[in-house]
Design a protein around this motif. Structure first.
Motif, PDB file in Angstrom:
ATOM      1  N   ARG A   1       0.834  -1.214   0.000  1.00  0.00           N
ATOM      2  CA  ARG A   1       0.000   0.000   0.000  1.00  0.00           C
ATOM      3  C   ARG A   1       0.865   1.259   0.000  1.00  0.00           C
ATOM      4  N   PHE A   2       1.965   1.206   0.729  1.00  0.00           N
ATOM      5  CA  PHE A   2       2.876   2.350   0.803  1.00  0.00           C
ATOM      6  C   PHE A   2       3.428   2.688  -0.577  1.00  0.00           C
ATOM      7  N   ARG A   3       3.969   1.691  -1.278  1.00  0.00           N
ATOM      8  CA  ARG A   3       4.535   1.952  -2.599  1.00  0.00           C
ATOM      9  C   ARG A   3       3.456   2.458  -3.562  1.00  0.00           C
ATOM     10  N   GLN A   4       2.275   1.903  -3.494  1.00  0.00           N
ATOM     11  CA  GLN A   4       1.183   2.345  -4.359  1.00  0.00           C
ATOM     12  C   GLN A   4       0.798   3.797  -4.057  1.00  0.00           C
ATOM     13  N   ALA A   5       0.871   4.175  -2.768  1.00  0.00           N
ATOM     14  CA  ALA A   5       0.402   5.502  -2.360  1.00  0.00           C
ATOM     15  C   ALA A   5       1.408   6.605  -2.645  1.00  0.00           C
ATOM     16  N   VAL A   6       2.699   6.327  -2.505  1.00  0.00           N
ATOM     17  CA  VAL A   6       3.679   7.420  -2.587  1.00  0.00           C
ATOM     18  C   VAL A   6       4.425   7.497  -3.908  1.00  0.00           C
ATOM     19  N   THR A   7       4.523   6.388  -4.648  1.00  0.00           N
ATOM     20  CA  THR A   7       5.418   6.367  -5.801  1.00  0.00           C
ATOM     21  C   THR A   7       4.965   7.308  -6.901  1.00  0.00           C
ATOM     22  N   GLU A   8       3.653   7.410  -7.140  1.00  0.00           N
ATOM     23  CA  GLU A   8       3.203   8.250  -8.253  1.00  0.00           C
ATOM     24  C   GLU A   8       3.471   9.729  -8.008  1.00  0.00           C
ATOM     25  N   THR A   9       3.617  10.147  -6.751  1.00  0.00           N
ATOM     26  CA  THR A   9       3.889  11.550  -6.442  1.00  0.00           C
ATOM     27  C   THR A   9       5.362  11.806  -6.156  1.00  0.00           C
ATOM     28  N   ALA A  10       5.997  10.889  -5.429  1.00  0.00           N
ATOM     29  CA  ALA A  10       7.371  11.123  -4.975  1.00  0.00           C
ATOM     30  C   ALA A  10       8.391  10.195  -5.603  1.00  0.00           C
ATOM     31  N   GLY A  11       7.960   9.243  -6.393  1.00  0.00           N
ATOM     32  CA  GLY A  11       8.893   8.306  -7.011  1.00  0.00           C
ATOM     33  C   GLY A  11       9.537   7.387  -5.987  1.00  0.00           C
ATOM     34  N   TYR A  12      10.632   6.786  -6.376  1.00  0.00           N
ATOM     35  CA  TYR A  12      11.360   5.882  -5.477  1.00  0.00           C
ATOM     36  C   TYR A  12      12.443   6.608  -4.687  1.00  0.00           C
ATOM     37  N   THR A  13      12.933   7.720  -5.220  1.00  0.00           N
ATOM     38  CA  THR A  13      14.120   8.338  -4.621  1.00  0.00           C
ATOM     39  C   THR A  13      13.839   9.145  -3.364  1.00  0.00           C
ATOM     40  N   ARG A  14      12.565   9.415  -3.071  1.00  0.00           N
ATOM     41  CA  ARG A  14      12.256  10.280  -1.932  1.00  0.00           C
ATOM     42  C   ARG A  14      11.866   9.494  -0.685  1.00  0.00           C
ATOM     43  N   THR A  15      12.116   8.194  -0.674  1.00  0.00           N
ATOM     44  CA  THR A  15      11.841   7.394   0.517  1.00  0.00           C
ATOM     45  C   THR A  15      13.151   7.150   1.275  1.00  0.00           C
ATOM     46  N   SER A  16      13.130   6.260   2.264  1.00  0.00           N
ATOM     47  CA  SER A  16      14.235   6.214   3.225  1.00  0.00           C
ATOM     48  C   SER A  16      15.118   4.980   3.159  1.00  0.00           C
ATOM     49  N   GLY A  17      14.695   3.918   2.475  1.00  0.00           N
ATOM     50  CA  GLY A  17      15.340   2.630   2.693  1.00  0.00           C
ATOM     51  C   GLY A  17      14.673   1.949   3.878  1.00  0.00           C
ATOM     52  N   PHE A  18      14.741   0.620   3.924  1.00  0.00           N
ATOM     53  CA  PHE A  18      14.000  -0.130   4.935  1.00  0.00           C
ATOM     54  C   PHE A  18      14.585   0.068   6.341  1.00  0.00           C
ATOM     55  N   ILE A  19      13.702   0.123   7.315  1.00  0.00           N
ATOM     56  CA  ILE A  19      14.055   0.293   8.725  1.00  0.00           C
ATOM     57  C   ILE A  19      13.505  -0.904   9.494  1.00  0.00           C
ATOM     58  N   ASP A  20      14.374  -1.701  10.132  1.00  0.00           N
ATOM     59  CA  ASP A  20      13.833  -2.884  10.823  1.00  0.00           C
ATOM     60  C   ASP A  20      13.367  -2.581  12.238  1.00  0.00           C
ATOM     61  N   ASP A  21      13.932  -1.557  12.898  1.00  0.00           N
ATOM     62  CA  ASP A  21      13.399  -1.072  14.175  1.00  0.00           C
ATOM     63  C   ASP A  21      13.190  -2.196  15.194  1.00  0.00           C
ATOM     64  N   THR A  22      14.188  -3.060  15.389  1.00  0.00           N
ATOM     65  CA  THR A  22      13.937  -4.220  16.247  1.00  0.00           C
ATOM     66  C   THR A  22      14.975  -4.390  17.336  1.00  0.00           C
ATOM     67  N   ARG A  23      14.531  -4.986  18.428  1.00  0.00           N
ATOM     68  CA  ARG A  23      15.426  -5.461  19.486  1.00  0.00           C
ATOM     69  C   ARG A  23      15.769  -6.939  19.293  1.00  0.00           C
ATOM     70  N   ALA A  24      14.996  -7.615  18.466  1.00  0.00           N
ATOM     71  CA  ALA A  24      15.163  -9.056  18.244  1.00  0.00           C
ATOM     72  C   ALA A  24      16.232  -9.270  17.176  1.00  0.00           C
ATOM     73  N   PHE A  25      17.482  -9.415  17.586  1.00  0.00           N
ATOM     74  CA  PHE A  25      18.631  -9.400  16.698  1.00  0.00           C
ATOM     75  C   PHE A  25      18.504 -10.410  15.554  1.00  0.00           C
TER      76      PHE A  25
END
Length: 470
Positions: free
Chosen positions: A396-420
């Motif tokens: 849903r994220f890629r569908q929602a943002v890509t048509e306006t901001a393309g691929y270059t304006r996102t961040s790269g994946f963030i795992d945000d985890t304590r579970a190594f």
């Protein structure tokens, strides 16, 4: 005979055979690339001291609030999962592991199932489906794995090919574990701190005065006045940069950045120091402090990540019994465009500023975040994380943002985890989902396959390096 546990090579790839074939080729391009993890919560002591993991429950269950919260919702006491209890006995660890296996069906359809399955199969060599009948056998396999030298954190950084790992740290931390890692020539992987100053920007909180006093003590500044708070925060940012930090992390109830006049900021700061500030005035001063943090970020170049709008510790009884960060934080809606305008009007085109805006509110992907990132050179859209780092949310994220901001304006994946051990599984899920989305655009002849290959690699390697200045 127990059902066999296997991983399908095409898991998460598109159903359409033609699109799937393209996705397979794209995924093959990125499947074995190193992991870059610019935001997470792995304790740096694990790596600095190369501490062996204690037991299967403490490894796979207790630190992962995604896993524990769903069992809690199904009637399992968090204490029985080892939450808030420190070191577990063998009996207690085995009991917690049995509870996970007995409740395995509750994870059907969830990303937790995907992560856990990938860990069980690829890390431990488990080939039976978790259940009440297989729990002890799986536990023994995991316990045997824990006892090996190759299972220590430093060896796993190599085995998982984690090129870069950021931790999350209090501004008053001495960062000695990071110094140890940086000065060890036998450890070539890069592990850096991330400054998380939230509690020092909440003047209405009960502990703010003592927190700010400690900040001043560590920074060598008098935080009795607002100017001293600014100087102390600048000093700690500089110290973190010296220890390798590339970003700061911020999570408040809203994204407000309205500045105050100098006299008003000093007046409210004095009220907060005296313990007389109201909740509304505390929010006003906090928003001013966040605005000041934008200025600091533009000056020193530390990437600023924002993830607002979470109702922290929604259940007071759980907070009292087990502490924070155990799964009782619940998302709420957020407004971005008006909230960030004061800071972006001043700093949004500054050459040194990078701001990554995350959200748990999917309704603002296309309405606010994509248009902001599609105009301001400083703004990036944080990819799905936390509750929404899941297959359908990523789609849903890629569908929602890509048509306006393309691929270059996102961040790269963030795992945000304590579970190594879940880090490579989470990144693999994101790579598969992104390749599936890109493959759809290739199949529609909106991209050539060569462009798709370039985008897939960019999202995994170049983009996070670009966004976090690596």
């Amino acid at each position: 005979m127990s059902e066999r546990l296997t991983l399908h090579p095409d898991r998460l790839l598109p159903v359409d055979p033609g699109v799937r074939e393209i996705a397979r080729r794209l995924y093959a391009e990125v499947a074995d690339l190193p992991v870059i993890s610019p935001h997470g919560h792995v304790p740096p002591a694990w790596l600095a001291q190369d501490l062996p993991f204690r037991d299967p429950a403490s490894l796979l269950i207790t630190p992962d609030h995604y896993v524990t919260r769903l069992m809690h919702a199904s009637g399992v006491d968090l204490a029985d999962l080892g939450v808030g209890r420190g070191e577990l006995s063998e009996e207690d660890s085995r009991r917690a592991f049995r509870l996970l296996c007995e409740h395995w069906p509750i994870y059907r359809g969830t990303p937790m199932r995907l992560w856990l399955e990938q860990q069980l199969v690829e890390v431990f060599g488990v080939d039976v489906v978790p259940s009440a009948g297989t729990a002890d056998a799986i536990y023994d396999m995991v316990a045997d794995w824990i006892g090996r030298e190759s299972s220590r954190p430093r060896a796993l950084m190599d085995a998982f090919d984690i090129e870069f790992l950021a931790t999350t740290d209090d501004p008053c931390d001495d960062l000695e574990h990071h110094r140890t890692l940086a000065e060890d020539p036998s450890f070539p992987r890069r592990v850096v701190p991330t400054l998380r100053p939230d509690k020092y920007l909440e003047p209405a909180s009960a502990t703010w005065v003592q927190d700010v006093d400690r900040l001043g003590e560590v920074a060598g500044q008098d935080t009795g006045m607002y100017a001293g708070w600014v100087a102390a925060m600048e000093e700690r940012r500089a110290f973190f940069r010296q220890r390798g930090a590339v970003s700061t992390d911020h999570s408040h109830r809203d994204l407000g950045t309205e500045p105050l006049a100098d006299g008003e900021a000093e007046r409210l700061y004095a009220q907060a120091r005296a313990g007389r500030i109201t909740a509304d005035d505390g929010d006003r001063l906090r928003r001013h402090m966040v605005h000041e943090t934008f200025r600091m970020a533009a000056d020193d170049g530390l990437t600023m990540t924002l993830h607002p709008a979470v109702y922290r510790n929604h259940h007071p009884g759980t907070l009292e019994a087990f502490g924070a960060d155990v799964g009782a934080d619940i998302p709420v809606s957020v407004e971005v465009t008006r909230a960030l305008q004061p800071a972006l009007s001043r700093f949004g085109t500054a050459a040194g500023l990078t701001v990554v805006v995350f959200t748990l509110d999917e309704t603002i992907f296309s309405r606010e975040l994509a248009p902001l990132a599609g105009f301001y050179p400083s703004v990036r859209i944080g990819v799905p994380w936390w509750f929404i780092d899941a297959p359908e949310s990523i789609k849903r994220f890629r569908q929602a943002v890509t048509e306006t901001a393309g691929y270059t304006r996102t961040s790269g994946f963030i795992d945000d985890t304590r579970a190594f051990l879940s880090i490579p599984a989470r990144h693999d899920m994101a790579r598969r989902m992104d390749c599936g989305f890109i493959a759809g655009q290739v199949a529609e002849h909106r991209l050539t396959e060569d462009e798709g290959m370039q985008i897939a690699r960019y999202l995994v390697t170049d983009q996070p390096k670009e966004v976090f200045g690596l």
